[in-house]
Each structure stands twice: as C-alpha cells, then as structure tokens.
Scaffold this motif. Structure first.
Motif, short mmCIF file in Angstrom:
data_model
loop_
_atom_site.label_atom_id
_atom_site.label_comp_id
_atom_site.label_asym_id
_atom_site.label_seq_id
_atom_site.Cartn_x
_atom_site.Cartn_y
_atom_site.Cartn_z
N ALA A 1 -16.55 -11.68 -9.98
CA ALA A 1 -15.56 -12.10 -8.99
C ALA A 1 -14.32 -12.56 -9.73
CB ALA A 1 -16.11 -13.22 -8.12
N SER A 2 -13.17 -12.23 -9.21
CA SER A 2 -11.94 -12.61 -9.88
C SER A 2 -10.84 -12.81 -8.86
CB SER A 2 -11.51 -11.52 -10.86
OG SER A 2 -10.27 -11.85 -11.44
N ILE A 3 -9.97 -13.76 -9.12
CA ILE A 3 -8.76 -13.95 -8.33
C ILE A 3 -7.72 -13.03 -8.95
CG2 ILE A 3 -7.07 -15.59 -7.46
CD1 ILE A 3 -9.98 -16.27 -6.68
N SER A 4 -7.35 -11.96 -8.25
CA SER A 4 -6.41 -10.98 -8.81
C SER A 4 -4.96 -11.34 -8.54
CB SER A 4 -6.71 -9.59 -8.27
OG SER A 4 -6.61 -9.55 -6.86
N ALA A 5 -4.69 -12.15 -7.52
CA ALA A 5 -3.31 -12.55 -7.19
C ALA A 5 -3.37 -13.78 -6.29
CB ALA A 5 -2.59 -11.41 -6.47
N LEU A 6 -2.31 -14.60 -6.33
CA LEU A 6 -2.22 -15.75 -5.43
C LEU A 6 -0.78 -16.16 -5.24
CD1 LEU A 6 -1.74 -18.72 -7.03
CD2 LEU A 6 -4.01 -18.21 -7.81
N ASP A 7 -0.55 -16.84 -4.13
CA ASP A 7 0.76 -17.41 -3.82
C ASP A 7 0.52 -18.57 -2.86
OD1 ASP A 7 3.52 -17.74 -3.93
OD2 ASP A 7 3.98 -16.08 -2.59
N TYR A 8 1.48 -19.46 -2.73
CA TYR A 8 1.31 -20.58 -1.80
C TYR A 8 2.64 -21.14 -1.35
CZ TYR A 8 2.16 -24.10 -5.50
OH TYR A 8 2.71 -24.88 -6.48
N ASN A 9 2.57 -21.85 -0.23
CA ASN A 9 3.71 -22.60 0.28
C ASN A 9 3.18 -23.94 0.80
OD1 ASN A 9 2.69 -22.08 2.90
ND2 ASN A 9 4.05 -20.33 3.19
N ASP A 10 3.96 -24.66 1.58
CA ASP A 10 3.51 -25.96 2.07
C ASP A 10 2.38 -25.88 3.08
OD1 ASP A 10 5.37 -27.24 0.49
OD2 ASP A 10 6.87 -27.38 2.08
N THR A 11 2.21 -24.72 3.72
CA THR A 11 1.21 -24.57 4.77
C THR A 11 -0.08 -23.94 4.29
OG1 THR A 11 3.01 -24.29 6.36
CG2 THR A 11 0.81 -23.64 7.10
N ILE B 1 -2.36 -21.55 1.11
CA ILE B 1 -2.58 -20.96 -0.21
C ILE B 1 -3.26 -19.62 0.08
CG2 ILE B 1 -3.80 -21.14 -2.41
CD1 ILE B 1 -3.86 -24.22 -1.90
N VAL B 2 -2.73 -18.54 -0.48
CA VAL B 2 -3.32 -17.22 -0.27
C VAL B 2 -3.84 -16.72 -1.61
CG1 VAL B 2 -2.91 -14.85 0.47
CG2 VAL B 2 -1.79 -16.74 1.66
N THR B 3 -5.12 -16.35 -1.63
CA THR B 3 -5.73 -15.83 -2.84
C THR B 3 -6.33 -14.46 -2.54
OG1 THR B 3 -7.82 -16.96 -2.38
CG2 THR B 3 -6.25 -18.10 -3.79
N CYS B 4 -6.22 -13.57 -3.51
CA CYS B 4 -6.78 -12.22 -3.37
C CYS B 4 -7.86 -12.06 -4.42
CB CYS B 4 -5.70 -11.17 -3.59
SG CYS B 4 -4.32 -11.35 -2.45
N ASN C 1 -15.72 -5.76 -2.83
CA ASN C 1 -14.92 -6.03 -1.65
C ASN C 1 -13.57 -6.57 -2.11
OD1 ASN C 1 -14.36 -6.44 1.14
ND2 ASN C 1 -14.81 -8.62 0.86
N HIS C 2 -12.51 -6.11 -1.50
CA HIS C 2 -11.15 -6.54 -1.85
C HIS C 2 -10.65 -7.39 -0.70
CE1 HIS C 2 -11.46 -3.76 -5.15
NE2 HIS C 2 -11.97 -2.92 -4.27
N ALA C 3 -10.64 -8.71 -0.91
CA ALA C 3 -10.40 -9.65 0.19
C ALA C 3 -9.19 -10.52 -0.06
CB ALA C 3 -11.64 -10.53 0.38
N VAL C 4 -8.61 -10.98 1.05
CA VAL C 4 -7.52 -11.95 1.04
C VAL C 4 -8.05 -13.19 1.73
CG1 VAL C 4 -5.19 -12.49 1.83
CG2 VAL C 4 -5.75 -10.15 1.11
#
Length: 195
Positions: A57-67, A69-72, A83-86
């Motif tokens: 399992a690996s976190i391939s990308a991420l970004d965040y703001n004040d509301t 956190i999105v991890t892929c 499985n390729h999940a967000v």
C-alpha cells in the motif's frame, strides 16, 4: 542541524508531500499506507492516519486545505488486485469523510480547488470530482484529451495545467472544463506559475 528520520520502521519511504499553513503532511510506503501530519512550529507529529493496512500500500499523491486532506493510494485487495482509491479526510478531525475510485490505474497527482478534487492517472484521464459535500463526492467529468500517462497537474481556482509523459502540456479552464491550449514541452515535470 539535527536530522530526525520521519519513520524509524525499516522499509518505510516517503512517497508524497504537501506543505500548507501550519502543517507538513506526507505519505509513506511500507507495511501500511500511513499519512503523517507534522506541526511546522515545533516539528512534532501532531496526527497520524492509517489509510490501509494491506501490503503493498502506498500514498501516491496528496493535497490539503483547511477543510479536507485528500490522499490517493494503490492498495492490495485480497492480496492480488490493486485498487486505486482517493480518500477524503476531514482536516480538523482527521477522520474519513469518504472514499472513491475514479481511476482504473495508478493516480499520480491530486490537486484541490475550493470545490473540486482533480486527480490525474496512468489511465490517461483527469477526474474532476465535486467535493462541495466531502461526505458525498460526485464525479462530474473525466477529461480524456491526453494520449499518454499523466505526469502531474497543478491548478488555481480558475485554471488547471496538466502534463503527460509524452511531454504534452495542456491548460484548462475550470469554469467549463475545456482545454484552452495544448503544446509539446521539453520536460514533463512542471510547477504552476500565475497564468
């Protein structure tokens, strides 16, 4: 300066990184897909989220703001299929709001706007997902103008820039999700500047 490892577990490796406001957030490849949040003031670990306990399992990308956190991630399902999940996490609670799978292959890049999650993948598409309600994300559109794997994307609240491994760069308007410009570049890595 003193060097402190971000993980003391053998085999862990930082696979993605984002720094905004008062936090540094990074994803790890290892025995699980872990997301760590470091406080910029004192460089202490303030939160830790385990996205998946399946290996690999690996976190391939991420970004965040004040509301949010999105991890892929790509993660093993039953030890065989990937499985390729967000994952969309509430930033203040560090709890999962929702999970979606907008791509069939590895997600290489993710960016947030005020209302969208934009993801770019090896499936040669960019998924545009409305996260006005992070608990109920809605896939709005799949942009399929690229002819090869997407390398990365970047955006502001009006435009998105994408580039694929065949060095084709595209500039999009987020208002109607149309490609404004497309041209061949020399390098496939880019960082957005004001358009």
């Amino acid at each position: 300066p003193t060097v402190t490892p971000v993980s003391v577990h053998p085999g862990h490796m930082v696979t993605s990184l984002a720094s905004n406001g008062g936090s540094i957030i990074f994803g790890l490849l290892g025995y699980d897909a872990t997301v760590n949040v470091i406080n910029k003031e004192d460089f202490t670990l303030s939160d830790k989220m385990i996205q998946s306990r399946d290996f690999p399992a690996s976190i391939s990308a991420l970004d965040y703001n004040d509301t949010v956190i999105v991890t892929c991630a790509y993660e093993s399902v039953n030890g065989a299929v990937l499985n390729h999940a967000v994952y969309i996490w509430w930033a203040n609670k560090k709890s999962l709001a929702s999970k979606i799978s907008p791509h069939s292959e590895m997600i290489r890049s993710v960016k947030l706007t005020d209302k969208y999650v934009l993801t770019a993948s090896n499936d040669k598409t960019i998924a545009v997902t409305d996260i006005t309600n992070p608990s109920r994300p809605k896939l709005l559109h799949r942009l399929s103008d690229h002819l090869d794997y997407l390398s990365c994307i970047d955006c502001d609240n009006r435009h998105m820039v994408s580039v694929s491994v065949d060095n084709v760069l595209k500039v999009w308007t987020l208002k109607n999700l149309k490609c404004l410009f497309s041209f061949q570049t020399v390098f496939s890595c880019l960082k957005r500047k004001d358009i």
